[in-house]
Design an enzyme around this catalytic site. Structure first.
Site, PDB file in Angstrom:
ATOM      1  N   ASN A 135      -7.616  -2.950  14.432  1.00  0.00           N
ATOM      2  CA  ASN A 135      -9.002  -3.244  14.040  1.00  0.00           C
ATOM      3  C   ASN A 135      -9.065  -4.430  13.068  1.00  0.00           C
ATOM      4  O   ASN A 135     -10.106  -4.687  12.485  1.00  0.00           O
ATOM      5  CB  ASN A 135      -9.649  -1.995  13.409  1.00  0.00           C
ATOM      6  CG  ASN A 135      -8.902  -1.520  12.168  1.00  0.00           C
ATOM      7  OD1 ASN A 135      -7.950  -2.156  11.725  1.00  0.00           O
ATOM      8  ND2 ASN A 135      -9.324  -0.405  11.609  1.00  0.00           N
ATOM      9  N   HIS A 179      -7.250  -4.740  10.270  1.00  0.00           N
ATOM     10  CA  HIS A 179      -6.961  -4.464   8.856  1.00  0.00           C
ATOM     11  C   HIS A 179      -5.672  -5.150   8.410  1.00  0.00           C
ATOM     12  O   HIS A 179      -4.756  -5.357   9.209  1.00  0.00           O
ATOM     13  CB  HIS A 179      -6.965  -2.957   8.538  1.00  0.00           C
ATOM     14  CG  HIS A 179      -5.795  -2.183   9.020  1.00  0.00           C
ATOM     15  ND1 HIS A 179      -5.885  -0.893   9.487  1.00  0.00           N
ATOM     16  CD2 HIS A 179      -4.466  -2.486   9.094  1.00  0.00           C
ATOM     17  CE1 HIS A 179      -4.695  -0.451   9.806  1.00  0.00           C
ATOM     18  NE2 HIS A 179      -3.812  -1.396   9.586  1.00  0.00           N
ATOM     19  N   GLU A 234      -9.809  -1.880   5.544  1.00  0.00           N
ATOM     20  CA  GLU A 234     -10.420  -1.617   6.848  1.00  0.00           C
ATOM     21  C   GLU A 234     -11.658  -2.483   7.036  1.00  0.00           C
ATOM     22  O   GLU A 234     -12.213  -2.993   6.067  1.00  0.00           O
ATOM     23  CB  GLU A 234     -10.816  -0.129   6.914  1.00  0.00           C
ATOM     24  CG  GLU A 234      -9.659   0.843   6.711  1.00  0.00           C
ATOM     25  CD  GLU A 234      -8.743   0.957   7.927  1.00  0.00           C
ATOM     26  OE1 GLU A 234      -8.750   0.069   8.795  1.00  0.00           O
ATOM     27  OE2 GLU A 234      -7.997   1.948   8.005  1.00  0.00           O
ATOM     28  N   ASP A 268       0.810  -1.218   0.000  1.00  0.00           N
ATOM     29  CA  ASP A 268       0.000   0.000   0.000  1.00  0.00           C
ATOM     30  C   ASP A 268       0.847   1.274   0.000  1.00  0.00           C
ATOM     31  O   ASP A 268       2.070   1.232   0.187  1.00  0.00           O
ATOM     32  CB  ASP A 268      -0.959   0.008   1.210  1.00  0.00           C
ATOM     33  CG  ASP A 268      -0.304  -0.488   2.494  1.00  0.00           C
ATOM     34  OD1 ASP A 268       0.937  -0.472   2.588  1.00  0.00           O
ATOM     35  OD2 ASP A 268      -1.028  -0.883   3.412  1.00  0.00           O
TER      36      ASP A 268
END
Ligand code: F6R
Length: 243
Positions: A136, A138, A143, A67
């Site tokens: 979380n 990810h 997400e 990313d």
């Protein structure tokens, strides 16, 4: 899933570096999928050392990063391009032309994402994808969501992720609000996955990822469906597993 638990972050990093080195020894022209963030920094240090000692040769290796922030100039101190140069590329014998990171300044985002997936495919796919994991759940910048995204795409970062990344910037305003990321489908196409996590703050999400349901609200839980996943944890990150 193969799960290794080590005593310390350094041991986790060494184990991960050994797995990457073994991959490159067996296939010198491997396509490595790489991650940024705090977790793999120790692994990159070990790989640099191994490269100095001729235990790993990057000459024919190609890399594809997960990313990049959007928008961000690649020469910005906080771009993942700069991160990879500082933490690995400039210290090893890799050919810069063989390194790939999504272009955080692309005019046409859709085209950039499509081209990125194509480039991976034309190269023969990722042999081993290194992943960290967000609090979380990810992976990459995928997400929690209602569905598992397929291809490389542009995402809005959640407040949790923006807050987690503020440590790398001068202020919260400077943290980009979007990113280009390999999709869950892109990640799942990798032949092997190597996920790393360290520290007590990752223990709960590691438990949910491994022992919970497969749910796009915990993107990393999809890895339960991948046929070749290795997870290397330090004992703090493994602290809540009921293994
Ligand atoms: C990085 C990436 C992210 C990180 C994750 C964990 O390229 O895609 O998914 O792996 O946010 O970050 P750290 O390692 O800083 O806890």
């Amino acid at each position: 899933m193969k799960i290794f638990v080590t005593d310390t972050y350094e041991q986790m990093s060494r184990k991960a570096a050994n797995i990457i080195a073994a991959q490159v020894q067996l296939k010198p022209n491997s396509n490595l999928g790489l991650a940024t963030g705090g977790t793999p920094v120790g692994m990159y240090k070990q790989l640099i050392k191994m490269n100095e000692e001729n235990d790993i040769n990057f000459e024919n290796v190609r890399t594809f990063n997960l990313d990049e922030y959007y928008p961000i100039d690649k020469n910005n101190d906080q771009s993942y391009y700069t991160f990879m140069n500082e933490n690995l590329f400039k210290h090893v014998n890799i050919n810069e032309e063989n390194t790939n990171i999504p272009n955080g300044m692309a005019d046409n985002i859709e085209e950039e994402c499509k081209n990125y997936d194509n480039k991976i495919e034309v190269a023969g796919g990722v042999d081993i994808q290194v992943l960290g994991i967000g609090h979380n759940g990810h992976i990459g910048f995928n997400e929690p969501d209602g569905i598992f995204t397929k291809e490389t795409n542009c995402v809005e970062l959640t407040q949790t992720t923006i807050n987690a990344n503020v440590r790398f910037f001068n202020s919260i305003e400077e943290v980009p609000k979007k990113a280009l990321t390999m999709g869950i489908g892109t990640i799942m196409k990798s032949k092997k996955i190597l996920l790393l996590a360290s520290g007590e703050d990752k223990a709960e999400i590691i438990r949910i990822m491994i022992e919970g349901n497969i749910d796009p609200k915990v993107p990393a839980s999809v890895l339960q469906l991948h046929p070749d996943v290795t997870i290397v944890l330090d004992k703090k990150a493994a602290g809540k597993l009921s293994l």
